[in-house]
Write an enzyme that holds these catalytic residues in place. Structure first.
Site, PDB file in Angstrom:
ATOM      1  N   THR A 122      -2.468  16.423  39.767  1.00 57.55           N
ATOM      2  CA  THR A 122      -1.881  16.164  38.431  1.00 57.55           C
ATOM      3  C   THR A 122      -2.085  14.811  37.810  1.00 57.55           C
ATOM      4  OG1 THR A 122       0.225  15.821  37.180  1.00 57.55           O
ATOM      5  CG2 THR A 122       0.307  15.589  39.510  1.00 57.55           C
ATOM      6  N   ASP A 123      -2.237  14.548  36.592  1.00 58.44           N
ATOM      7  CA  ASP A 123      -2.405  13.072  36.038  1.00 58.44           C
ATOM      8  C   ASP A 123      -1.001  12.199  36.614  1.00 58.44           C
ATOM      9  OD1 ASP A 123      -0.782  14.101  34.235  1.00 58.44           O
ATOM     10  OD2 ASP A 123      -1.806  13.613  32.470  1.00 58.44           O
ATOM     11  N   GLU A 124      -0.075  12.737  36.920  1.00 53.34           N
ATOM     12  CA  GLU A 124       1.163  12.158  37.072  1.00 53.34           C
ATOM     13  C   GLU A 124       1.084  11.045  38.243  1.00 53.34           C
ATOM     14  OE1 GLU A 124       4.938  14.147  36.209  1.00 53.34           O
ATOM     15  OE2 GLU A 124       3.976  15.670  35.027  1.00 53.34           O
ATOM     16  N   TYR A 146       8.365  14.114  42.361  1.00 55.89           N
ATOM     17  CA  TYR A 146       7.419  15.234  42.316  1.00 55.89           C
ATOM     18  C   TYR A 146       5.915  14.738  42.276  1.00 55.89           C
ATOM     19  CZ  TYR A 146       3.871  18.034  39.487  1.00 55.89           C
ATOM     20  OH  TYR A 146       2.767  18.681  39.316  1.00 55.89           O
ATOM     21  N   LYS A 150       2.901  15.087  45.100  1.00 61.73           N
ATOM     22  CA  LYS A 150       1.533  15.658  44.753  1.00 61.73           C
ATOM     23  C   LYS A 150       0.586  14.655  45.311  1.00 61.73           C
ATOM     24  CE  LYS A 150       0.550  18.854  42.551  1.00 61.73           C
ATOM     25  NZ  LYS A 150      -0.032  20.002  43.313  1.00 61.73           N
TER      26      LYS A 150
HETATM   27  P1  NAD Z   1       4.634  26.826  38.411  1.00 55.64           P
HETATM   28  O1  NAD Z   1       5.984  26.076  38.896  1.00 55.64           O
HETATM   29  O2  NAD Z   1       4.785  27.628  37.244  1.00 55.64           O
HETATM   30  O3  NAD Z   1       4.236  27.719  39.673  1.00 55.64           O
HETATM   31  C1  NAD Z   1       4.020  27.557  40.971  1.00 55.64           C
HETATM   32  C2  NAD Z   1       3.839  28.710  41.804  1.00 55.64           C
HETATM   33  O4  NAD Z   1       3.769  28.438  43.255  1.00 55.64           O
HETATM   34  C3  NAD Z   1       5.026  29.804  41.719  1.00 55.64           C
HETATM   35  O5  NAD Z   1       4.326  30.951  41.586  1.00 55.64           O
HETATM   36  C4  NAD Z   1       5.701  29.417  43.181  1.00 55.64           C
HETATM   37  O6  NAD Z   1       6.108  30.809  43.394  1.00 55.64           O
HETATM   38  C5  NAD Z   1       4.766  29.185  43.935  1.00 55.64           C
HETATM   39  N1  NAD Z   1       5.063  28.638  45.173  1.00 55.64           N
HETATM   40  C6  NAD Z   1       6.082  27.591  45.216  1.00 55.64           C
HETATM   41  N2  NAD Z   1       6.435  27.240  46.286  1.00 55.64           N
HETATM   42  C7  NAD Z   1       5.606  27.919  47.208  1.00 55.64           C
HETATM   43  C8  NAD Z   1       5.082  28.076  48.593  1.00 55.64           C
HETATM   44  N3  NAD Z   1       5.999  27.042  49.397  1.00 55.64           N
HETATM   45  N4  NAD Z   1       4.432  28.884  49.045  1.00 55.64           N
HETATM   46  C9  NAD Z   1       3.796  29.723  48.189  1.00 55.64           C
HETATM   47  N5  NAD Z   1       3.801  29.780  46.898  1.00 55.64           N
HETATM   48  C10 NAD Z   1       4.901  28.608  46.376  1.00 55.64           C
HETATM   49  O7  NAD Z   1       3.503  25.725  38.411  1.00 55.64           O
HETATM   50  P2  NAD Z   1       2.380  25.382  37.484  1.00 55.64           P
HETATM   51  O8  NAD Z   1       2.661  24.748  36.296  1.00 55.64           O
HETATM   52  O9  NAD Z   1       1.595  26.694  37.396  1.00 55.64           O
HETATM   53  O10 NAD Z   1       1.419  24.540  38.368  1.00 55.64           O
HETATM   54  C11 NAD Z   1       0.472  24.966  39.299  1.00 55.64           C
HETATM   55  C12 NAD Z   1      -0.161  23.819  39.926  1.00 55.64           C
HETATM   56  O11 NAD Z   1      -0.776  22.961  39.085  1.00 55.64           O
HETATM   57  C13 NAD Z   1       0.903  22.911  40.776  1.00 55.64           C
HETATM   58  O12 NAD Z   1       0.090  22.313  41.881  1.00 55.64           O
HETATM   59  C14 NAD Z   1       1.220  21.514  39.714  1.00 55.64           C
HETATM   60  O13 NAD Z   1       1.478  20.635  40.576  1.00 55.64           O
HETATM   61  C15 NAD Z   1      -0.280  21.623  39.071  1.00 55.64           C
HETATM   62  N6  NAD Z   1      -0.328  21.019  37.705  1.00 55.64           N
HETATM   63  C16 NAD Z   1       0.623  21.450  36.826  1.00 55.64           C
HETATM   64  C17 NAD Z   1       0.649  20.969  35.470  1.00 55.64           C
HETATM   65  C18 NAD Z   1       1.217  21.307  34.436  1.00 55.64           C
HETATM   66  O14 NAD Z   1       1.487  20.863  33.324  1.00 55.64           O
HETATM   67  N7  NAD Z   1       2.050  22.619  34.663  1.00 55.64           N
HETATM   68  C19 NAD Z   1      -0.487  19.901  35.189  1.00 55.64           C
HETATM   69  C20 NAD Z   1      -1.341  19.500  36.318  1.00 55.64           C
HETATM   70  C21 NAD Z   1      -1.031  20.051  37.491  1.00 55.64           C
HETATM   71  P1  TYD Z   2       7.917  18.152  31.278  1.00 52.07           P
HETATM   72  O1  TYD Z   2       7.507  19.390  30.199  1.00 52.07           O
HETATM   73  O2  TYD Z   2       8.851  18.141  32.211  1.00 52.07           O
HETATM   74  O3  TYD Z   2       6.630  17.522  31.840  1.00 52.07           O
HETATM   75  P2  TYD Z   2       6.363  16.045  32.584  1.00 52.07           P
HETATM   76  O4  TYD Z   2       7.613  15.511  32.579  1.00 52.07           O
HETATM   77  O5  TYD Z   2       5.886  16.484  33.817  1.00 52.07           O
HETATM   78  O6  TYD Z   2       5.393  15.529  31.833  1.00 52.07           O
HETATM   79  O7  TYD Z   2       8.093  17.251  29.695  1.00 52.07           O
HETATM   80  C1  TYD Z   2       7.333  16.745  29.085  1.00 52.07           C
HETATM   81  C2  TYD Z   2       7.814  15.598  28.247  1.00 52.07           C
HETATM   82  O8  TYD Z   2       8.888  16.117  27.538  1.00 52.07           O
HETATM   83  C3  TYD Z   2       8.610  14.482  29.187  1.00 52.07           C
HETATM   84  O9  TYD Z   2       8.426  13.195  28.486  1.00 52.07           O
HETATM   85  C4  TYD Z   2       9.963  14.733  29.148  1.00 52.07           C
HETATM   86  C5  TYD Z   2      10.243  15.477  27.874  1.00 52.07           C
HETATM   87  N1  TYD Z   2      11.260  16.352  27.809  1.00 52.07           N
HETATM   88  C6  TYD Z   2      12.468  16.483  26.908  1.00 52.07           C
HETATM   89  O10 TYD Z   2      12.469  15.490  26.120  1.00 52.07           O
HETATM   90  N2  TYD Z   2      13.325  17.404  27.012  1.00 52.07           N
HETATM   91  C7  TYD Z   2      13.536  18.259  27.976  1.00 52.07           C
HETATM   92  O11 TYD Z   2      14.275  19.189  27.862  1.00 52.07           O
HETATM   93  C8  TYD Z   2      12.278  18.272  28.836  1.00 52.07           C
HETATM   94  C9  TYD Z   2      12.208  19.555  29.817  1.00 52.07           C
HETATM   95  C10 TYD Z   2      11.152  17.321  28.833  1.00 52.07           C
END
Ligand code: NAD
Ligand code: TYD
Length: 340
Positions: A122-124, A146, A150
């Site tokens: 992630t970019d985080e 988090y 990561k």
């Molecule tokens: P999500 O929380 O929707 O899904 C995570 C999945 O992983 C779920 O299906 C969960 O059941 C499974 N999981 C959790 N722990 C597990 C374990 N111990 N063993 C097997 N399965 C397990 O997440 P997402 O938003 O789809 O993100 C997927 C990946 O992409 C993650 O690695 C996250 O860090 C990365 N990512 C997400 C974003 C975003 O904006 N959502 C951006 C950049 C990177």
């Molecule tokens: P989020 O979707 O949790 O992603 P991340 O923190 O990983 O970037 O949040 C996106 C942005 O929205 C972040 O600046 C936090 C803000 N936010 C709110 O203002 N209210 C909320 O209830 C949530 C979940 C996020």
């Protein structure tokens, strides 16, 4: 080509698995623990038609990892604990899955003849970026449990490339949005709350910025990385479309047709990263990938999906999610004159 997709029942994993399933020569195994965020029914049609094989299991369990990875050429590791607010509430599960789980998968992969281990990061991990755009060689300064977990996971993955020559690639994507996203994250939470006529809890001054990436674009970037990426490399994946949270919120309200009175500023997230922004010159120059869905179009498609799939998110919100929501938001909403 045989793929193991871990975390395939989550948001991005579901979108990626469904895209992969359209490729005729892809043999697909999904390994997912089905935490609160994983939903097997997302892939039920693919499972019942025999297009994918689904294993319910934990990436931290070496036996489950070995079983699911048998014969895999490519491992795509999406499995993770992913929500910053939950990591502030309790970091333990994040360290376990996002660091130790990656180690277990890598140990198993090291014993196989697999051609690629793709660690989804992630970019985080760059931390809050007040000015400019993060490049792949920049120092990592994660600031939440988090993002720190990561960062640990991706550094460990790259150490397997350096130490044992394991073919590892790391991708760092920006904030994704789109269909199938669990309604704890900003966009699906605010879309569904707006549809229910509930308050939208906006943290702090609402001016934090994110680079919003439509999930299909993330998946197409991952396909490009799998096809042409260089082992040992890190690739940023972003849209370059920066929006403040208040801009995102008003766009959602306009698309849903809900009142701006629903916006409820609440106390800020501790350690809230102000801004993330990526330089995506490497993936553009080396792999020729660029995003194709603009924020307005992507958000409209997302709102439409949540409108058309009410049963999917209403079931989530009427279950255990309610307890989470009250714990995270009730006091903050009440303090600002709102309600949960
Ligand atoms: P999500 O929380 O929707 O899904 C995570 C999945 O992983 C779920 O299906 C969960 O059941 C499974 N999981 C959790 N722990 C597990 C374990 N111990 N063993 C097997 N399965 C397990 O997440 P997402 O938003 O789809 O993100 C997927 C990946 O992409 C993650 O690695 C996250 O860090 C990365 N990512 C997400 C974003 C975003 O904006 N959502 C951006 C950049 C990177
Ligand atoms: P989020 O979707 O949790 O992603 P991340 O923190 O990983 O970037 O949040 C996106 C942005 O929205 C972040 O600046 C936090 C803000 N936010 C709110 O203002 N209210 C909320 O209830 C949530 C979940 C996020």
């Amino acid at each position: 080509m045989k793929y193991l997709v871990t975390g395939g029942a989550g948001f991005i994993g579901t979108n990626f698995t469904r895209r992969l399933a359209a490729e005729a020569d892809a043999e697909i195994v999904v390994l997912d623990k089905l935490t609160y965020a994983g939903r097997r029914e997302n892939l039920a049609d693919l499972e019942s038609s025999g297009r994918i094989r689904f294993f319910e299991g934990d990436i931290c369990d070496p036996a489950a990892a070995a079983l699911a990875m048998a014969g895999a050429d490519i491992v795509v590791n999406f499995a993770a604990e992913t929500h910053v607010d939950r990591s502030i509430d309790d970091p333990s599960g994040f360290v376990r899955t996002d660091v130790e789980g990656v180690r277990v998968l890598l140990e198993e992969f090291r014993r196989t003849a697999g051609s690629l281990f793709l660690q989804i990061s992630t970019d985080e991990v760059y931390g809050s970026v007040e000015k400019g755009r993060s490049r792949e060689g920049d120092p990592l300064r994660p600031r939440s449990p988090y993002s720190a977990s990561k960062a640990g996971g991706e550094l460990l993955a790259m150490s397997y490339f350096t130490t044992w020559g394991v073919p590892v690639i790391v991708t760092r994507a920006s904030n994704n949005y789109g269909p199938w996203q669990y309604p704890e994250k900003l966009i699906p939470l605010f879309v569904t709350n707006a549809m229910e006529g509930k308050d939208l809890p906006l943290y702090g001054d609402g001016l934090n910025k994110r680079d919003w990436l439509f999930v299909d674009d993330h998946c197409s970037a991952l396909s490009a990385v799998i096809g042409k990426g260089r082992p040992g490399s890190v690739y940023n994946i972003g849209s370059g479309e920066e929006q403040t949270n208040i801009e995102v919120t008003t766009s959602i309200l306009d698309l849903v047709g809900a009142d701006r009175e629903l916006i409820r500023p609440v106390s800020d997230r501790p350690g809230h990263d102000r801004r993330y922004a990526l330089d995506t010159g490497l993936i553009l120059g080396e792999l020729g990938w660029r995003p194709s869905v603009g924020f307005r179009e992507g958000l409209a498609r997302t709102v439409k999906w949540y409108e058309e799939n009410r049963a999917w998110w209403e079931e989530i919100k009427s279950g255990r999610f309610g307890e989470y929501y009250r714990r995270m938001y009730s006091a903050r909403l009440a303090a600002s004159g709102g309600r949960d």
